[in-house]
Design an enzyme around this catalytic site. Structure first.
Site, PDB file in Angstrom:
ATOM      1  N   LYS A  67       3.319  -3.136   4.264  1.00  0.00           N
ATOM      2  CA  LYS A  67       3.538  -4.490   4.770  1.00  0.00           C
ATOM      3  C   LYS A  67       4.695  -5.208   4.078  1.00  0.00           C
ATOM      4  CE  LYS A  67      -1.080  -5.402   6.584  1.00  0.00           C
ATOM      5  NZ  LYS A  67      -2.186  -6.388   6.668  1.00  0.00           N
ATOM      6  N   ASN A  88       2.958  -7.517   9.379  1.00  0.00           N
ATOM      7  CA  ASN A  88       2.033  -6.568  10.003  1.00  0.00           C
ATOM      8  C   ASN A  88       2.369  -6.287  11.464  1.00  0.00           C
ATOM      9  OD1 ASN A  88       1.033  -8.986  11.221  1.00  0.00           O
ATOM     10  ND2 ASN A  88      -0.955  -8.004  11.487  1.00  0.00           N
ATOM     11  N   ASP A 101      -1.864 -11.472  10.843  1.00  0.00           N
ATOM     12  CA  ASP A 101      -3.126 -11.494  10.104  1.00  0.00           C
ATOM     13  C   ASP A 101      -3.634 -12.927   9.963  1.00  0.00           C
ATOM     14  OD1 ASP A 101      -3.396  -8.752   9.667  1.00  0.00           O
ATOM     15  OD2 ASP A 101      -2.208  -8.804   7.832  1.00  0.00           O
ATOM     16  N   GLY A 124     -11.029 -11.576  -4.668  1.00  0.00           N
ATOM     17  CA  GLY A 124      -9.944 -10.620  -4.520  1.00  0.00           C
ATOM     18  C   GLY A 124      -8.580 -11.240  -4.745  1.00  0.00           C
ATOM     19  N   ALA A 125      -7.574 -10.367  -4.949  1.00  0.00           N
ATOM     20  CA  ALA A 125      -6.213 -10.852  -5.223  1.00  0.00           C
ATOM     21  C   ALA A 125      -5.156  -9.980  -4.558  1.00  0.00           C
ATOM     22  CB  ALA A 125      -5.971 -10.904  -6.733  1.00  0.00           C
ATOM     23  N   GLU A 153      -2.618  -6.450 -12.314  1.00  0.00           N
ATOM     24  CA  GLU A 153      -1.297  -6.725 -11.732  1.00  0.00           C
ATOM     25  C   GLU A 153      -1.412  -7.628 -10.509  1.00  0.00           C
ATOM     26  OE1 GLU A 153       2.469  -4.244  -9.759  1.00  0.00           O
ATOM     27  OE2 GLU A 153       0.951  -3.192 -10.946  1.00  0.00           O
ATOM     28  N   GLY A 236     -15.419  -9.447   9.775  1.00  0.00           N
ATOM     29  CA  GLY A 236     -13.982  -9.339  10.006  1.00  0.00           C
ATOM     30  C   GLY A 236     -13.546  -8.756  11.329  1.00  0.00           C
TER      31      GLY A 236
END
Length: 275
Positions: A67, A88, A101, A124-125, A153, A236
């Site tokens: 992406k 995307n 998205d 989440g990240a 990271e 989702g």
């Protein structure tokens, strides 16, 4: 549109992707003569393969891990793609990258988007979390990002990208307080590891609404726990179908009817367990 247009999805591993089924059914319902391919590209072959696909295809979808890798090959980006630094959907003729998205995310929430105006807990990240964080920050009173390793990271990158915003980062095991919305952007609970749940039930019980970006299975442990507690919850699959429909709106230049996408979501939710 002229007959014989070709579209496809590029990614490293696409064995259980539903994109081919979704796009083929949308094309058929819209009366569009089009083919949709799943194109697996090994990382070492991306630089040679992607420029050729840009010339051969009318439009492409892009998934993990490309992406961001497609950006140098494109001539223009939509505002959303530029903001999130991720593409995307590609209009190959115009060499333009889009990010549908976010369109799928917001459209799938519907009226529940109001929950993002309060206190939001994001799990989440990664790439999906980056998009959800920015959309939450456009609306929310406060944003807490919970990650497995705050020193990772991904977490460091997201913290830097959101510098200056009122965001709090905490470990997944140290979530305190109550929230109007919980957004799961982690893969915990995704097929085939369907027994996983990203947070304890005690955290879920303190949330007013739960959104899980996972679409396979349609009923994750997170969603099951929320519904057992009487908390409104959404999976989702809607986001997946609606981002695909938004891509087709770009490629075909016409809207996709909401009744069509709604029926497709319900159909796929009944068959989302990969075998």
């Amino acid at each position: 549109m002229k007959q014989g247009k070709t579209f496809g999805l590029i990614g490293e591993k696409l064995g259980h992707s539903l994109s081919g089924q979704i796009h083929s059914r949308l094309f058929a319902a819209l009366g569009a003569e089009a083919r949709y391919d799943l194109i697996e590209i090994p990382r070492e072959g991306f630089a040679d393969t992607f420029p050729r696909l840009l010339a051969e295809y009318d439009g492409l979808n892009v998934t993990i891990p490309y992406k961001r890798a497609v950006l140098p090959y494109l001539e223009a980006l939509s505002p959303e793609a530029a903001d999130y630094g991720a593409v995307n959907t590609v209009d190959c003729a115009a060499r333009t990258g889009h990010n549908t998205d976010v369109t799928g995310f917001l459209r799938s929430l519907g009226e529940r988007v109001e929950a993002l105006s309060g206190d939001v807990l994001l799990l989440g990240a990664g790439g999906a979390a980056r998009m959800m964080a920015k959309e939450a920050l456009r609306r929310c009173r406060s944003l807490t990002v919970a990650v497995r390793d705050p020193g990772s990271e991904n977490a460091a990158s997201l913290r830097q990208e959101l510098a200056g915003a009122a965001v709090r980062f905490v470990p997944l095991g140290q979530i305190e307080g109550a929230y109007d919305a919980l957004l799961n952007a982690t893969p915990v609970g995704m097929w085939p590891q369907v027994e996983g749940c990203p947070v304890d039930e005690s955290v879920i019980a303190r949330c007013g609404f739960v959104f899980d970006a996972i679409y396979n299975p349609a009923e994750t442990r997170l969603l099951q726990a929320a519904r057992a507690l009487g908390i409104p919850a959404l999976g989702g699959m809607g986001m997946l179908v609606l981002q695909a429909a938004a891509a087709q709106e770009i490629w075909l230049g016409r809207p996709v009817d909401g009744d069509l996408t709604g029926g497709l979501v319900r159909s796929l939710e009944g068959t989302s367990h990969a075998g």
